[in-house]
Design a protein around this motif. Structure first.
Motif, PDB file in Angstrom:
ATOM      1  N   GLY A 223       8.462  -0.798  -1.500  1.00  0.00           N
ATOM      2  CA  GLY A 223       7.646  -1.054  -2.673  1.00  0.00           C
ATOM      3  C   GLY A 223       6.174  -0.846  -2.407  1.00  0.00           C
ATOM      4  N   VAL A 224       5.485  -0.265  -3.383  1.00  0.00           N
ATOM      5  CA  VAL A 224       4.043  -0.034  -3.306  1.00  0.00           C
ATOM      6  C   VAL A 224       3.427  -0.528  -4.608  1.00  0.00           C
ATOM      7  N   LEU A 225       2.351  -1.275  -4.496  1.00  0.00           N
ATOM      8  CA  LEU A 225       1.665  -1.808  -5.675  1.00  0.00           C
ATOM      9  C   LEU A 225       0.351  -1.060  -5.880  1.00  0.00           C
ATOM     10  N   GLY A 329       4.789  -0.288  -8.508  1.00  0.00           N
ATOM     11  CA  GLY A 329       4.338  -1.197  -9.555  1.00  0.00           C
ATOM     12  C   GLY A 329       2.870  -0.958  -9.843  1.00  0.00           C
ATOM     13  N   LEU A 342       4.559 -10.024  -2.454  1.00  0.00           N
ATOM     14  CA  LEU A 342       3.648  -9.358  -1.526  1.00  0.00           C
ATOM     15  C   LEU A 342       4.078  -9.527  -0.072  1.00  0.00           C
ATOM     16  N   ARG A 346       8.854  -5.921   0.209  1.00  0.00           N
ATOM     17  CA  ARG A 346       8.704  -5.876  -1.250  1.00  0.00           C
ATOM     18  C   ARG A 346       7.471  -5.030  -1.565  1.00  0.00           C
ATOM     19  N   PHE A 347       6.508  -5.554  -2.307  1.00  0.00           N
ATOM     20  CA  PHE A 347       5.265  -4.800  -2.527  1.00  0.00           C
ATOM     21  C   PHE A 347       4.320  -5.076  -1.358  1.00  0.00           C
ATOM     22  N   LEU A 350      -0.334  -2.072  -0.646  1.00  0.00           N
ATOM     23  CA  LEU A 350      -1.207  -2.102  -1.826  1.00  0.00           C
ATOM     24  C   LEU A 350      -2.156  -0.920  -1.800  1.00  0.00           C
TER      25      LEU A 350
END
Length: 465
Positions: A223-225, A329, A342, A346-347, A350
């Motif tokens: 996951g990348v935010l 996201g 975070l 997960r994310f 960033l």
């Protein structure tokens, strides 16, 4: 009538202007001037023979004139030639319902909504359901050119049916549209070089060197935010990322998840992740992700907490492996996310998406000016005046200047060019929308940055903690 007269005056100057012809034809239809509308759309098709909107309007005119059989034949042809044009499927659903074919009408209606959720007509859906038209038992993928859409196929018995989408009649529609191979990549996104390089290091290189990562026991995906001010291209860069790695792109909106019935939202979220897993490599994009991943301390009701827990579970891959699924996201308020999102796995990556720099602004200005009567354009000079402007703010500048010239054109009946001076005046009237965001972000970056998540914001602002 005043609108029709103004459009006719504008067309006298530019008789083959397709957008003006469409506006005039629709204006005649709104005034029930059937023959006049037919003449306009017929002329438009001589100028642009493949125009799906004009063909659909002609089919609608035939139906209004009592020639329903011919209208059905016409709209069937439009759907075959342009299968991704949603209004044609809506009209086809209407005509099928008028012929007593409620089941077919529901199939056509669902296809339209899955292509473009904005075409959903609640009144038409109510009439279809009253006529006995219910949602089909499954879904399948149908490819058309470089687009892939998910649509209901009640008569299909082949192996492509996704049981994950086998829902009851009382379930809400799960509306998804995704491109299997987006036609956007980094080369088509102006500026944002630091963001592109960040994405290359954190996303592209791992996915392009999958075997190397596996040798070290690392899986591809995660996951990348993306966070930053609104209107700065988070959605665009996400789609471009999918284009860079030649992956399926699934964009999910809030309305496609939330449901008034307990448990339904969690089921929809699971179905979307299952769809992404089946089509890996996939970029699964959640816009305004803070609405789905809100801090559970701020959620009073158990329903919201349950949805957050489901989201966490899907990202962990406890239901199934997420290898090859990249979850992107986008949010304007990363500080509203539950801290559990975070954590590693997960994310955990960033990426700050700041307002466009001057080269990016010049590229956006160039794109905005394309196809419009703009003269003596000074892209560099304009870009320098647009401090802290987002891409959306730059669009607002062009909208204001164009509206001024269009107003003059309607009065004179002639094309009035948009000048650089008008654009500069519009710049003075448009206030950069990013300033309010940075006021909030600065406080979080200075006083709630124990983990260093917002260091990029401090760097951008030239501040040190």
């Amino acid at each position: 009538m005043a609108e029709i007269d103004s459009l006719k005056q504008a067309l006298a100057v530019s008789p083959d202007n397709v957008p003006l012809l469409l506006m005039l034809g629709n204006a005649h239809m709104a005034s029930f001037q059937i023959e006049e509308a037919r003449q306009v759309f017929t002329h438009l098709l001589k100028v642009d023979p493949s125009n799906a909107e004009a063909k659909t309007c002609l089919a609608r005119l035939l139906d209004v004139s009592g020639k329903s059989s011919e209208a059905i034949l016409r709209i069937e042809q439009v759907c075959q030639e342009t299968p991704n044009y949603a209004p044609a499927w809506i009209l086809r659903a209407t005509l099928a319902l008028n012929e007593g074919e409620a089941t077919l009408a529901r199939e056509y209606f669902d296809k339209a909504v899955l292509i473009d959720p904005k075409t959903k007509d609640k009144e038409l859906l109510k009439r279809i359901e009253q006529g006995g038209g219910r949602k089909g038992p499954g879904t399948r993928i149908q490819s058309s050119g470089d687009q892939v859409g998910v649509y209901l196929d009640p008569d299909s018995d082949d192996d492509d049916i996704f049981e994950a989408f086998d829902v009851d009649d009382d379930d809400s529609d799960l509306e998804l549209e995704f491109a299997s191979r987006p036609d956007t990549n980094f080369a088509k996104v102006g500026g944002m070089e630091s963001v592109k390089e960040d994405i290359r290091m954190k996303i592209l290189y791992p996915m392009q060197n999958e075997e190397l990562f596996k040798a070290y026991g690392k899986t591809v995906g995660g996951g990348v935010l993306l966070y930053g001010p609104p209107g700065c291209g988070k959605t665009l860069i996400s789609r471009a990322t999918a284009g860079e790695i030649d992956a399926t792109f699934i964009s999910v909106g809030l309305h496609q998840i939330l449901d008034m019935y307990i448990g339904q939202s969690e089921g929809k979220l699971h179905d979307i992740f299952e769809l992404a897993r089946r089509n890996a490599p996939t970029v699964l994009f959640f816009d305004e992700v803070d609405a789905l991943a809100a801090d559970r301390k701020d959620l009073r009701g158990s329903a919201g907490r349950t949805l957050v827990n489901q989201f966490l579970s899907e990202m962990d891959g406890t239901e199934a492996h997420n290898e090859g699924v990249l979850v992107l996201g986008a949010t304007n308020a990363p500080w509203h996310l539950d801290s559990a999102f975070l954590r590693p796995g997960r994310f955990d990556r960033l990426i700050f998406v700041p307002p466009p720099d001057e080269p990016a602004k010049e590229e956006i200005i160039k794109i905005m000016a394309q196809g419009k009567p703009v003269t003596d354009l000074d892209m560099g000079g304009l870009a320098k005046k647009m401090k802290d402007f987002s891409g959306a703010d730059i669009k607002a500048v062009f909208d204001q200047a164009i509206e001024e010239s269009l107003g003059q054109a309607m009065k004179s009946g002639k094309i009035v060019p948009v000048t650089n001076k008008q654009l500069l005046n519009a710049v003075k009237n448009v206030k950069p929308s990013t300033k309010k965001w940075f006021d909030s972000a600065k406080n979080y970056a200075l006083y709630a940055n124990q983990s260093g998540f917002y260091d990029d914001v401090l760097t951008y602002l030239g501040l040190t903690k």
